[in-house]
Each structure stands twice: as structure tokens, then as C-alpha cells.
Design a protein around this motif. Sequence first.
Motif, mmCIF file in Angstrom:
data_model
loop_
_atom_site.group_PDB
_atom_site.id
_atom_site.type_symbol
_atom_site.label_atom_id
_atom_site.label_comp_id
_atom_site.label_asym_id
_atom_site.label_seq_id
_atom_site.Cartn_x
_atom_site.Cartn_y
_atom_site.Cartn_z
ATOM 1 N N SER A 54 14.552 123.461 105.498
ATOM 2 C CA SER A 54 13.716 122.614 104.650
ATOM 3 C C SER A 54 12.309 122.509 105.220
ATOM 4 O O SER A 54 11.319 122.611 104.502
ATOM 5 N N ALA A 55 12.251 122.318 106.521
ATOM 6 C CA ALA A 55 10.955 122.087 107.143
ATOM 7 C C ALA A 55 10.130 123.360 107.185
ATOM 8 O O ALA A 55 8.926 123.329 106.970
ATOM 9 N N ILE A 56 10.776 124.467 107.476
ATOM 10 C CA ILE A 56 10.006 125.684 107.746
ATOM 11 C C ILE A 56 9.901 126.581 106.523
ATOM 12 O O ILE A 56 8.848 127.115 106.216
ATOM 13 N N GLN A 57 11.009 126.701 105.789
ATOM 14 C CA GLN A 57 10.939 127.582 104.626
ATOM 15 C C GLN A 57 10.677 126.843 103.323
ATOM 16 O O GLN A 57 10.550 127.459 102.274
ATOM 17 N N GLY A 58 10.640 125.529 103.408
ATOM 18 C CA GLY A 58 10.367 124.768 102.192
ATOM 19 C C GLY A 58 11.494 124.833 101.188
ATOM 20 O O GLY A 58 11.274 124.849 99.992
ATOM 21 N N GLU A 59 12.712 124.870 101.712
ATOM 22 C CA GLU A 59 13.866 124.925 100.823
ATOM 23 C C GLU A 59 14.357 123.501 100.589
ATOM 24 O O GLU A 59 14.425 122.708 101.509
ATOM 25 N N SER A 60 14.678 123.198 99.346
ATOM 26 C CA SER A 60 15.178 121.855 99.045
ATOM 27 C C SER A 60 16.674 121.794 99.260
ATOM 28 O O SER A 60 17.385 122.710 98.868
ATOM 29 N N SER A 151 3.116 122.404 99.749
ATOM 30 C CA SER A 151 3.155 120.993 100.155
ATOM 31 C C SER A 151 4.144 120.769 101.293
ATOM 32 O O SER A 151 5.064 121.558 101.509
ATOM 33 N N ARG A 152 3.902 119.683 101.986
ATOM 34 C CA ARG A 152 4.739 119.383 103.141
ATOM 35 C C ARG A 152 6.109 118.939 102.667
ATOM 36 O O ARG A 152 6.227 118.165 101.745
ATOM 37 N N PRO A 153 7.144 119.435 103.296
ATOM 38 C CA PRO A 153 8.491 119.012 102.897
ATOM 39 C C PRO A 153 8.738 117.553 103.298
ATOM 40 O O PRO A 153 8.193 117.077 104.290
ATOM 41 N N VAL A 154 9.522 116.873 102.497
ATOM 42 C CA VAL A 154 9.805 115.471 102.751
ATOM 43 C C VAL A 154 11.283 115.311 103.046
ATOM 44 O O VAL A 154 12.122 115.815 102.307
ATOM 45 N N LEU A 155 11.587 114.628 104.110
ATOM 46 C CA LEU A 155 12.976 114.358 104.455
ATOM 47 C C LEU A 155 13.295 112.913 104.070
ATOM 48 O O LEU A 155 12.651 111.982 104.541
ATOM 49 N N PHE A 156 14.245 112.756 103.177
ATOM 50 C CA PHE A 156 14.689 111.410 102.805
ATOM 51 C C PHE A 156 16.005 111.137 103.520
ATOM 52 O O PHE A 156 16.963 111.887 103.349
#
Lengths: 434, 866
Positions: A54-60, A151-156
Motif C-alpha cells: 500500500s505504501a510503496i506501490q499505492g495498492e489499496s 497521492s500519498r497512501p492513507v492507512l486507516f
Amino acid sequence: MPQLHFRFRFRCSRGTGCVGSCVRIHEKAASWCIVGVVVTLCACRHLLELLRRSAIQGESNSVLIVGPRGAGKTMLLQCVLRDLLQEKEAQKNLLQVHLNGLLQTDDRIALKEITRQLNLENVVGDKVFGSFAENLAFLLEALKKGDRSSSRPVLFVLDEFDLFAHHKNQTLLYNLFDVSQSAQTPVAVVGVTCRLDVLELLEKRVKSRFSHRQIHLLSSFGFSEYLQTVRTQLSLPDDFTDRGFAQDWNSSIQTLCEDKSVEEALQRHFNSSKDFRSLHMLLMLCLSRVSVSKPSIKPADLLDASRLCLCDAKANMLHGLSILELCLIIAMKHLNDVYEGEPFNLQMVHNEFKKFLQRKSNSMYNFEQPVVMKAFEHLQQLELIRPVDGSSAKTQREFQLMRLMLDHSQIMEALQKYPQCPTDVKQWAMSAFG
Amino acid sequence: MKYFTRPRVKREYRWRGKPLSFNRKLKTYDYGSLVISVEGLPRPTIIIPEQHILIEGDDEDNPYVAKVIRLFGDESGEQMKAVVQWFVRVSEVPLSKLKLLGREPHPQEIFHYQGRICDDEVNVESILRPVQVKHLDSATPFPNSDDKDTMYVKLSWDSKAFRVVDSALVESACEPASPSSQLPHAVSGVETESLHSATKLSASKCLSTKRRNLATRTPGVCKKLELHTPEKKSIIGEDVVSQLLDKELDSKVMLAHRLSSSPPQPHPVTHRLTPINKAHRSPVTQGTIRLKPSTIALNRLPPSKMNRPLLSARENSTRATNPSQRKEPQTIKDEDPALDVIAEEDSKSSPVLLVAATLRSSQRKSALLVSSRIRKQLNLLDNQQDLNSDGEDEDEFVPSQKELNGCSEEDEDDGEEEAGLDSEEEILVKKGRGTTAVFRTPRSKQKTHSLTRTPRKNPNKKQIMPGTPRTPHQATPSIPCRSLPTRQPANILEEARARLHVSSVPESLPCREQEFQDIYSFVESKIIDGTGGCMYISGVPGTGKTATVHEVMRCLQHAADVDEIPTFHFIEINGMKMTDPHQAYVQILQNLTGQKATPDHAAALLDKRFNNPAPRKQTTVLLVDELDLLWTRKQNVMYNLFDWPTQRHARLVVLTIANTMDLPERIMINRVASRLGLTRMSFQPYSFKQLQQIIMSRLNKVKAFEEDALQLVSRKVAALSGDARRCLDICRRATEICEHSTTNPSATGLVGMSHVMEALNEMFSSAYITAIKCASMQEQLFLRAVIAEFRRLGLEEATFQQVFVQHQALCRLEGLQPISVSEGLAVCQRLGACRLLLLEPSRLGVLQRVRLNVSQDDVLYALKAD
């Protein structure tokens, strides 16, 4: 699961014999414990990979961490996050939003909190502007504008995830999962819960949007691993400043763990619960007895602590009652026996008590009605008895129906230990018939 | 600014003069001009072909703009029609298309409409009044003005692209119409004034000429400033009165004055410095500080730059004296008494404004620049003839404007003060209007309107103000950009995973061809016919409902782009993405027009928009996802959504999506269900073949899965739910498992059966049994006690107390030390927290009732396997 390092820091060296030494206990989550290695390591790797992508590849992504209380769910997440944030690439990109179902009790509060933590443009200082509807539209618009690559990935992180499922329409969950399943700002939704049936709480359309990844964190270890954990957690690390003391201490721990009675006590705890929090409680009670004059844990300490942990709370409460109150409790017990758990009122209890007094014929316990009433109310305040649900408040207090909140075993145990309990009262309690 | 609309003002429309010609075939008469007499106004408005007019539309504040081509009526004289050429306002262009413009549109900008399908016949009753339309070269910047009455055309819009418009199309038409197109300024209540002025004409004449000598330059500037600061009138009260009364227009005198005064540029400024220094601190003048940020910025400009606007101003004034150009209004004046008024007004206002301007210019030198900037518009108002020469002039101005923008950033501190002053100024304006009602010209009234609006125009400034917590009006919703780029997939498995993510948009949607075709033809036919309609789409989650509709829209949009079908406007709302069903109105309105409104107001506006018989240019396609969430007790939201398409002029197509097939029957009352109609479609869950095809098409020849593995996944999912999302998620998980397990080199690197099985197990297996297996000894015993007690009672429920007795017995049986009640309760609570047991609230203590959340067989199985 954390490894606990209990670190002892003697402010003054032992040589000086200063009395004002204090023991400081540091709880520090360090490396992974050897217990439950397979399961935990697997879960850890899974989660780490997921968040890294998620952080590096922008995968949800979306994932649920499920496990009983005290199994180390939050600890797992924290460890993974710490590892993840050591990578520069992740650290620079990842935005984090932490929510807790016990704090964000509805979507309105949750949205404000998300907006505040993301520090979107409608936040000034600590305040979030706009109505609920505006906030939702704003947040969704913001998330929609972003895309995978820019865009920056968001961790919820949603702690007590099950409570979010009780929000109206599950709007927040739907939207978070929907974002995670569409080409918008990359998000990783991590839910932490102890409910095994959490997926059944989700609405159909919310459930469909959830990726169904679940990490089950179950404590599947045996007693030997449990014992090993106790040993490692009590041991001092090698890099402890006072080498000599550390060696002494560690060897004393070693002997402690080999003690038969200690092992039995720990086995009892293990049988009762595999929760590490309760173990920590026990060990903490032992450690608090360590002082300069007594620089090691003796088996007796642990047994004492164990007794303290396992003792019955209600029975302890009974020790503090007056004889009259105790007599009333015994009367209630007899009533319960006779009427098979049907509720009773003060008048019935008082009659039962009077019957006992008549048999005894000495007026030692001859109390006025108001005094008995007062004692009865005191018992209610202590929640040893409680009014039956739905009984109207209009009824006179003497006739209000009550139930006893104690088990027989608790009453008997309390009587055994009650200081200077009159024999006749004891006998009355033991007798099968009132 | 409010236009006069019919509810408020009664209008009467009639032809002027005899019909010019008669069309035999259509039996229509062509007319030369139309007279609109407005109640309360003695002088009627005359509309002639080639003139620009405003036509009543949905939005009261933004009526449609059009040019009259032809006026005609039928034999009976009942129907009065006009053929028009439409112009499109910025707000009418779809937001998505505005990007094509490549710049910020000017609020007063309009586009020459060249698209097809547009009803160009309008009833003359919908004509509001004439309007001024100016053509600008595409390179020319827009004149900076708050004037709402002049529109600017630069480009044409054919619903696909913006093109440079030929000035002949707009301008040539505009010139001859200029006499009448100036009418609007005189329309509302100039009459009284002109009466006044006529009497005192001679008395004030000499005074005014004197003023003019003093207040030399650029009438435009001054007018502008005066309009911003009407309270100025009170300062210089007597002068203003006398000048307002001065009604003599002598443009030749003016000319002379201007000519003579333009060269000595700084002269008037120094002249007036003394008197105004006093006024500088007076509260009344504060109103003028509205322009402060820019003026401050100017102060910081180097002198060389300061000179430039001055120069341009000078140029302008000389240019304005071009005799041939000035002549025109004069000659017209001779012919038309009505026009006389306008001309008079123009000239009259200028000296007044001059005073104001000089006041200001002495306050701050920099005001000169501002005024020169503003001057342009007013020049346009004053003499259209200058239009052509405007181009060069503004080019010169551009750099300094840039400076302005740059500098204004530094003026954050002043922004706050300014904001504070804004409100104060507004009050002053109101007061001023009240007291000087006699002197109010229609134009200045409009100006004050626009003035009150101005604070809204610079919210950005407020936003960046440090420290002060203010509501950010125009915060842009955005997530910050990432500092490091995303890493691209490195191997086949990662590539496959990226492709299999639900969010990745596939090239095509396989397995939904039939549904696609149905929806496509439905929407397409509605768009082509220019009618409206509703469609209800149902299906369980993950069957591609929303995706199919989006795909249809993409295709239709493409078709519209290549001109196969008329353009349309696509709007999407989602019941789950709003907090309240009534927010649907707000979102629709915002998507349609960009306006923000409360739900009630939005509903009213939308109602008006869809119910009014105004000519509509585009079909709107509205997608309502998760329809069931829009349910309210009165069902008025759903009612409206389905009622609008049935209106004749609405041109609205509504596509609704929900999960349940019988939603209309279940939750809708009859009048809503009836309006929804019977155009329904249901998406069946995918079969395993379809799921397989979906995965294959997503993977698109990336070889990452074994054939059997795919089949297993799709069969499993098809048997369970037919949810494509589930299918993709499982595949993604399987690639991860595969990646981690490729430690042995013998593996093929493909995702095989075992990996898929593992993923399936992870996702579908219930954790209850493992949870029971992993529970502590006492917890397991407690579960056994529960079952034992259930068997004893013959019920599926027991109190803790009862179970605990069994538990104690079991403990003894197992040779364990019996536990205390507190401990037993703790065990029970732990099981309850995991939901292996269902419990009553814990405050009931030993009396709480216990139920199993798992089947007894499962518990026994889990415990036996131990």
C-alpha cells in the motif's frame, strides 16, 4: 506478543546501602516472542507485505485482524508499522489515521477525526469546519481526486472495528471500502476486533467491498511455551548495566521457574486464560515485592500474587459485612433454596430471619425493623442484591422484589473466612432447611 | 443582482410596426422589432433582430444569453416567437469540459454556441431584456469589471471544443444594434432623473465645466471608483448634487477637456493632495479601502512599473478623443430622445466620478494603477467604439497585473483588515443607498450589488491568513501528493495482482454484453429524442451494475465526442455517500451548476429547472446508486427523482441501481413506483464460466495462473455468491501466497491449486472451530458445561449460575481445582467477547443468561479433536 523486559534500575548502588532505592519496571515491546511462532510470524509477514504494498506501490487493501482480547492484535499492528516506517520510502509517503470505535461513536465524529488527522484544507488548527454532509462530501472528494501513482497512501486503522459496523447505514465503512476498491487515493483499511462474527455484522454491499482478508490471531501455544515466556519476560537483558546483578537475578528466575509450586500456580493461570495481560498482572504483583533488601522473587511471592489474582471479588466483599447483613444474606440463600431462585422481598427475608431468631431464643440479634431495612439497603448498594427488572418503583421498599447476586459457593466461602463468625449463624447457613 | 422576472414585474409584449414579410408556407409574419413595456416604466424596451438579449432560464441570476435572428408571429397574432442564436454561459458548460478551456473562465464570459440540437425558437415572453455582448480577441485579457451587464465572447463552443469565434459573428451584429443595446442602462428608472436634470440644466452647466477642467483624466476610472464607493457622495455632497443635475451632454466640450488635460499627467494628482488628506482617516472613506491589497502591492512596485499604467491611462484618454468614434453617440442622440438619456447619463456620471477618483488617487498614488485597470470596463460601457483599440492597451497592462498577483501574496496581514472593512463597507453602502436614493442611477445600483458580493471573490486570501481560525470557504479537497513515486510491478505475479485489483479499469466488461446493450440503447434513444425516462437496475453486490453503467456512459461520451449523438451531461450520486436522503438534491445541483445550497433550496431550484419550459440544451443523465438509501417516510426524494424525467422539458434520464429486485414493490408507495415505470433490468450473479472469463480478460495474457486453479476459484465463488469482487480478491490473495511459497525452485512460479485452496480456506473458513481449539482449558470446560446444562434443561439458554454448577462438576471430573465465581465470570466474558457465547449485559452478574453462538456439534467436534 511483546517481550517484556522488566528492567531494574537501582538508583543507588547496593554498596552504599541506601534505602531510597526504587524499582522501575519498564514494559517494552521488543522482538517477537517465541511463543506461537508459526502463526504470529505468518500473520506478521502477511500484514507487513500488505501495508508495504500500500505504501510503496499505492495498492489499496483492506484487512481485518481478529483475535481474542489480549492476543496481541494491536501489538502486531504496532510492530508491523514500526518495521514499515523504518523503510524510508514508506515513511515519507504513508499517512496514518487512527480511529477507535469506543471514541468515535458515530460517523459524524469519525469523519471529523479523519479530516483532522489528515489535516485537509477545511481544518484550521484543531477545528474542522462544515456540517456532517459537507465533511463527508469533502473527504470523499479529496479521496476521489487522488490516484494511485500521485497521492500519498492513507492507512486507516479502525480499532474496535465491530463498533463501527453499528453506525447508521455503515456509511463510513462503505465509503472506506469503496475507496479501497476503486481507482482513487490508495488506502489501506485495517480493522482490529475481537469478534469472530464480525463479517456477519457488515451489510451485504459493505461486505462485498471488503476484501475478506482476515488475520486470525489465536493463542495456540501450550504450557511449556507459556512457561518459557514467563522466564524470558522476567529475565534481564545481557546488556544490563550491572552485569553481576543481572546474572544473580537471571539465575534466581531460573530456579523460580523450576519450582514445583510455582509451576502449578502458573499452570492454573494458563488453564484459566492464555491472555498475556493477565499474566503481566500476576508478574507485576510479584515484582512489586522486590526491594533492595530482597532482591529476588521467591516462590511464596508468586503464590501470594496468584492467590490475590484468583480470589473471588464478591466473597471478599462479604467479609466486610456486619453480622446482621450476613444473616440477611443467609436468609436469602435459604429463600432461594426453598423457592428455587424466585425473587424475594424484604419482608420475606425478615420473616426468615425471625424464624432463625425464634429457634435460638436469645435476643442477641433482635433488631428493629428500620435497622433491618437499612442493612437491606446497604446490601442493595453493594449490588449483592438487585431489584428485579421491570418492578415498578411505586411499590413500597419492603415489598420490592429482589434477587440475590451471589452464588452459594461464594456465601459458604465467605462464612469460612469471616472473622469470629458466631457458630450458630454458621450452622444456620449450613443447615439444609431454614 | 436581480433581474426583472415576470413574477415581480408585469411585462407586455407587442410588435412594433407592420409585418415585414409573410411566409406563405408557415403562415408566419416576420416583424422588424418587438416592444416590451414593463409595468412602472414609461418607456418601453425595443428589441430588434441582431440584438443580444437575455432569456429567462432556470437560474434567475444567470439568464440565458442569445442573439435575436428573426422575430415572427403567426396569423392570429397569438404566438410571438423569436429565432435566436444561443450563447452559452460558463456555468452552462459542463465542468468536465471547462478544462478544455485551459484557463480560468471569466465570470462574464459567454461562448458562441455552435452545437447542434438546440431549440432556437423561443417565445418572446421569455425575453427579459437586451444585454451587451462584446467580442474580444482570444489574446485579449478580459476587462476587469464587476459589471454584470456586459458579456464577453472570445470563443465558440460546440459542446466538444472551444474555437476562436469570428468577430463578425458577434461584433458586426452588435454594432448596428448598439443604440438599443444600450437601453438596459436606462431601463430602470432613469426617467425621473432626466426630468430633474432638464430643469436645472443651465444653472449647473458652468460649474460642471469647471469640474471637468479639474478632474481631468479618464472618466472611466472615476466612474468605476465612484460606483464602488457610493458614500463618496455624502462627502462631497453639494458638488455631486450639482453635477448630477448637470444634464448637458456636450461631448465636444468633453473632448476638448480631455485633449487638453491628458498630457500633464501627474498634475491633477498633486493638485488634490491637500483636501483629501483630511478625508483619509475619516470613517466614511474606509469603504474605499476595499481595493487595498492591490494598492499596497502597487506601492511596492518600482517606480518604472508605476509609470506604465499611467502611460497607458494617458494613451487611453487620448484614444478616447478619437473624433470619429465619439461622433456616433452624438448623432444618435439627435435622432432618438430616449437615447439621449443614456448619453447624458454617461457624461454626467463621469465628472462626479472624477472627483472620487482624485480623492482616491491622492490617498495613495498606487490607486492610479488600480483605476487604470478598472477603467477598461467603463470605457467599454461608455464608448463601445473603443473596443477595437482595447487590445493593444490591455496587452500593455498584463505584466503589471502579474506583479499585482505576485505582490498580493505578501499582503496577508492586510487581508484581515480588509475583510473586516468589507462588512463595514457593506453597511455603509446600504446607508448610502438609503440616503442618496434620488441620485441613484440604475448603473450605480447594480454596482452596489456587485460590491456587496466582492468579499466572496477573494476567499483564498482569508484562507492563508495565519492564526485566525476562519471558516475556509473554498478549501480544495485533496490528499497531499506523495514525495516518492510508486514502484511499478516487478514480476509477473505483481503484474497479475495489479491487474486483478478491483479498482483497475478493464478494457472491456465481458459477460455483460446484453445488459450493456440494453442500457446503452435505452439511454442513447432518450438522448437522441431529447426526452427523459427512468430505469431500475437490480442485482446482488459485485455483479457489475455500476461498472456496466459507467462503461455505457464512457461509450456514450465517446459517441458524443465524435458527434454521433448529441452531447449530454452525466451526473452520479450514491445513496451511501450522503448523510441524509435530502442531500441528494444538494449533490445533484452542485454537479449540474456548481452551486451550493441547502437541501430545501436545492430542491426548489432543481424543481424549477426541470419543470420550467425553458429551452434546454443538453440531456442530463443521472445515475442514482444505492437507491434504497434514499428512502424517506414521505418518499419525496424518490418521488422527485422519478417525477422530473416525466416533465416534457426536463430531458432527464434517471438510472437507478439497488440490490433487491423487488425494491419498487417493497418500499415504494404507489405513486413513486408508478413513476419509476417498468423499465427494469436485473443483473444475475455471474456463473463460473463468466467469472473465469472475467479473470482471463483482466489478466489479459499475463500467464500467472494454472488453468485448474482459475476454474477452482470461479466455481467456488459462483457456488457461494457470484460476486466478481470476491473472485478477484481470492485470486489476488492466491498470488501473494504463491509468492511467499516459491522457496523451492522446482515450483513453476504459477499460481496452482494448492495456493488457491489456501486462499479460499483463509477467506471462507469460519474461525470458530480454531478459536475453540485455541481457547484455554477453563474456557473449553465452560463450553462443555454450557452444552451439558442445555441438555439437562432441554433448552438453548441457561443462566450463568446454572452453567457454573456444571462447570464446577466438570472441573472435579477433570481433576482440576474448581475456580471461583469471579474467575468463572471472567472466562464467560472472554468467550462472550469473541462471540462464541451470546451474553446478557454483564451487570447482571451470575444471573446473566448464556447462549451458544456456534452449533453444539461444532463445539463438540472442536473439543473432541483435541
